[in-house]
Structures are given as structure tokens and as C-alpha cells.
Design an enzyme around this catalytic site. Structure first.
Site, PDB file in Angstrom:
ATOM      1  N   LYS A  10      37.351  43.709  33.151  1.00  0.00           N
ATOM      2  CA  LYS A  10      38.775  43.369  33.123  1.00  0.00           C
ATOM      3  C   LYS A  10      39.310  43.181  31.692  1.00  0.00           C
ATOM      4  O   LYS A  10      38.542  43.070  30.736  1.00  0.00           O
ATOM      5  CB  LYS A  10      38.997  42.101  33.957  1.00  0.00           C
ATOM      6  CG  LYS A  10      38.674  42.295  35.453  1.00  0.00           C
ATOM      7  CD  LYS A  10      39.088  41.064  36.262  1.00  0.00           C
ATOM      8  CE  LYS A  10      38.818  41.262  37.742  1.00  0.00           C
ATOM      9  NZ  LYS A  10      39.339  40.127  38.550  1.00  0.00           N
ATOM     10  N   TYR A  50      44.895  46.528  44.448  1.00  0.00           N
ATOM     11  CA  TYR A  50      44.840  45.165  44.986  1.00  0.00           C
ATOM     12  C   TYR A  50      45.791  44.954  46.168  1.00  0.00           C
ATOM     13  O   TYR A  50      46.137  43.814  46.477  1.00  0.00           O
ATOM     14  CB  TYR A  50      45.141  44.159  43.877  1.00  0.00           C
ATOM     15  CG  TYR A  50      43.966  43.887  42.959  1.00  0.00           C
ATOM     16  CD1 TYR A  50      42.782  43.334  43.443  1.00  0.00           C
ATOM     17  CD2 TYR A  50      44.036  44.160  41.598  1.00  0.00           C
ATOM     18  CE1 TYR A  50      41.707  43.069  42.606  1.00  0.00           C
ATOM     19  CE2 TYR A  50      42.960  43.905  40.751  1.00  0.00           C
ATOM     20  CZ  TYR A  50      41.805  43.356  41.264  1.00  0.00           C
ATOM     21  OH  TYR A  50      40.741  43.084  40.439  1.00  0.00           O
ATOM     22  N   ASN A 113      38.641  36.642  35.043  1.00  0.00           N
ATOM     23  CA  ASN A 113      37.224  36.407  35.347  1.00  0.00           C
ATOM     24  C   ASN A 113      36.314  37.590  35.001  1.00  0.00           C
ATOM     25  O   ASN A 113      35.271  37.774  35.608  1.00  0.00           O
ATOM     26  CB  ASN A 113      37.063  35.942  36.801  1.00  0.00           C
ATOM     27  CG  ASN A 113      37.474  36.994  37.819  1.00  0.00           C
ATOM     28  OD1 ASN A 113      38.045  38.014  37.461  1.00  0.00           O
ATOM     29  ND2 ASN A 113      37.169  36.747  39.076  1.00  0.00           N
ATOM     30  N   HIS A 116      35.409  42.711  38.210  1.00  0.00           N
ATOM     31  CA  HIS A 116      35.628  42.869  39.646  1.00  0.00           C
ATOM     32  C   HIS A 116      34.452  43.644  40.202  1.00  0.00           C
ATOM     33  O   HIS A 116      33.944  44.548  39.542  1.00  0.00           O
ATOM     34  CB  HIS A 116      36.914  43.662  39.931  1.00  0.00           C
ATOM     35  CG  HIS A 116      36.990  44.154  41.348  1.00  0.00           C
ATOM     36  ND1 HIS A 116      37.423  43.357  42.374  1.00  0.00           N
ATOM     37  CD2 HIS A 116      36.614  45.337  41.908  1.00  0.00           C
ATOM     38  CE1 HIS A 116      37.326  44.046  43.514  1.00  0.00           C
ATOM     39  NE2 HIS A 116      36.839  45.250  43.251  1.00  0.00           N
ATOM     40  N   GLU A 127      37.117  51.998  47.028  1.00  0.00           N
ATOM     41  CA  GLU A 127      37.435  51.673  45.635  1.00  0.00           C
ATOM     42  C   GLU A 127      36.936  52.760  44.677  1.00  0.00           C
ATOM     43  O   GLU A 127      37.613  53.087  43.697  1.00  0.00           O
ATOM     44  CB  GLU A 127      36.867  50.297  45.277  1.00  0.00           C
ATOM     45  CG  GLU A 127      37.587  49.179  46.029  1.00  0.00           C
ATOM     46  CD  GLU A 127      37.107  47.790  45.673  1.00  0.00           C
ATOM     47  OE1 GLU A 127      37.802  46.817  46.035  1.00  0.00           O
ATOM     48  OE2 GLU A 127      36.038  47.652  45.041  1.00  0.00           O
TER      49      GLU A 127
HETATM   50  P1  CMP Z   1      38.650  40.220  42.063  1.00  0.00           P
HETATM   51  O1  CMP Z   1      37.229  40.327  42.490  1.00  0.00           O
HETATM   52  O2  CMP Z   1      39.138  41.197  41.077  1.00  0.00           O
HETATM   53  O3  CMP Z   1      39.580  40.301  43.363  1.00  0.00           O
HETATM   54  C1  CMP Z   1      40.849  39.677  43.429  1.00  0.00           C
HETATM   55  C2  CMP Z   1      41.117  38.821  42.237  1.00  0.00           C
HETATM   56  O4  CMP Z   1      42.155  37.904  42.397  1.00  0.00           O
HETATM   57  C3  CMP Z   1      39.908  37.971  41.946  1.00  0.00           C
HETATM   58  O5  CMP Z   1      38.863  38.779  41.445  1.00  0.00           O
HETATM   59  C4  CMP Z   1      40.479  36.952  40.983  1.00  0.00           C
HETATM   60  O6  CMP Z   1      40.391  37.347  39.645  1.00  0.00           O
HETATM   61  C5  CMP Z   1      41.933  36.921  41.426  1.00  0.00           C
HETATM   62  N1  CMP Z   1      42.212  35.609  41.979  1.00  0.00           N
HETATM   63  C6  CMP Z   1      41.639  35.035  43.038  1.00  0.00           C
HETATM   64  N2  CMP Z   1      42.147  33.820  43.234  1.00  0.00           N
HETATM   65  C7  CMP Z   1      43.065  33.622  42.269  1.00  0.00           C
HETATM   66  C8  CMP Z   1      43.911  32.560  41.945  1.00  0.00           C
HETATM   67  N3  CMP Z   1      43.939  31.428  42.659  1.00  0.00           N
HETATM   68  N4  CMP Z   1      44.719  32.712  40.873  1.00  0.00           N
HETATM   69  C9  CMP Z   1      44.708  33.855  40.149  1.00  0.00           C
HETATM   70  N5  CMP Z   1      43.909  34.904  40.417  1.00  0.00           N
HETATM   71  C10 CMP Z   1      43.099  34.776  41.459  1.00  0.00           C
END
Ligand code: CMP
Length: 139
Positions: A10, A50, A113, A116, A127
Site C-alpha cells: 500500500k 474495494y 496497514n 492487502h 482480485e
Molecule cells: P484490506 O485488507 O486492504 O481490506 C480493507 C481495508 O479497509 C483494510 O485492509 C483496512 O486497511 C481498511 N480498514 C478496515 N477497517 C478500517 C477502519 N476502521 N478505518 C479505516 N480503514 C479501515
């Protein structure tokens, strides 16, 4: 058996120039990169990828973040690759991620984070097809 999963490094990670450190974790964990490209996601791509989260309160923030810089999209191959990748990444929220996982070491917050990974084999197929054509994947 041998399986494929989809991964995104990311924008928080490309910004900090730690894509190599993240790929090392994936490789050391038994996964092989069989397709890779660095892209800047369009709004259409981020919203489409998403779409399953579009009713969530964080959807707008998530889409904005994924468009905020380059990402590296990859196909990873290995034994039980989907589950293996999830183990190597650690929990979505870095506060809950086990020691040694990518998110424990590198993630900045639940939103930023670092990685993904597909949540299941069916999702992985969808995906992978969202970002890659068959001829771009070299096993
Ligand atoms: P990802 O695995 O990319 O799939 C969906 C993403 O939404 C997840 O990782 C997080 O990075 C994001 N996400 C999930 N919960 C929250 C939250 N409470 N606030 C912001 N982003 C979120």
C-alpha cells in the site's frame, strides 16, 4: 496444494521505500512473486477493487488512501498461499498483529496497514483477474 493469492503493498509502504523489506517477508514465509507491477490506482480502480466495502463508514477514506501514492500489486504463489499470506501479514489492525508479522513491524494504523491480501481462494481469483491478465503471470 500449490495456490495463488493477490497482494497489494500500500501507499504508506511505497512512501517509506520499504517494498523490498515487505517482499522479503513474503519470500521468507514461503511465497513466490509470480507477477508484479507498480501502479498508481485510479478512483475507478480503487472503488471497484474495494466495492465490497462501499457501505462501510471508512470507504471514502480507504479509497482516498489507496489513491494517495503508488502501490505494488502482486500475485503470490505457494503452498496454501492465501492462508500463508494472511499469517505473514498479521491482523488488519497492527495493534492486534502478532510479533514478526508485516503489519506488526511496518503498519502505521488500521487504515494505513502496509499490505492487502485476499481473504479466501475465490476472492483471490477475482482480485488477481482485476489487475492481471493470464500472460502477465509467470509461474
Ligand atoms: P484490506 O485488507 O486492504 O481490506 C480493507 C481495508 O479497509 C483494510 O485492509 C483496512 O486497511 C481498511 N480498514 C478496515 N477497517 C478500517 C477502519 N476502521 N478505518 C479505516 N480503514 C479501515
Amino acid at each position: 496444494g500449490l495456490e495463488r493469492t493477490f497482494s497489494i503493498i500500500k501507499p504508506d509502504a511505497t512512501r517509506r521505500n520499504i517494498t523490498g523489506k515487505i517482499i522479503s517477508k513474503l519470500e521468507e514465509g514461503g511465497l513466490r512473486v509470480v507477477a508484479s507491477k507498480r501502479i498508481h490506482m485510479s478512483q475507478e480502480q480503487a472503488e471497484g477493487f474495494y466495492a465490497v466495502h462501499k457501505e462501510r463508514p471508512f470507504f471514502g477514506e480507504l479509497v482516498e488512501f489507496m489513491m494517495s501514492g503508488p502501490v505494488v500489486v502482486q500475485v503470490l504463489e505457494g503452498e496454501n498461499a492465501v492462508a500463508r499470506n494472511r499469517e505473514i501479514m498479521g491482523a488488519t489492525n497492527p495493534a492486534d498483529a502478532a510479533e514478526g508479522t508485516i503489519r506488526a513491524e511496518f503498519a502505521e494504523s488500521i487504515g494505513e496497514n502496509s499490505v492487502h491480501g485476499s481473504d479466501g481462494p475465490d476472492t483471490a481469483k477475482d482480485e488477481i483477474a482485476f489487475f492481471f491478465s493470464d500472460d502477465e503471470i509467470v509461474g
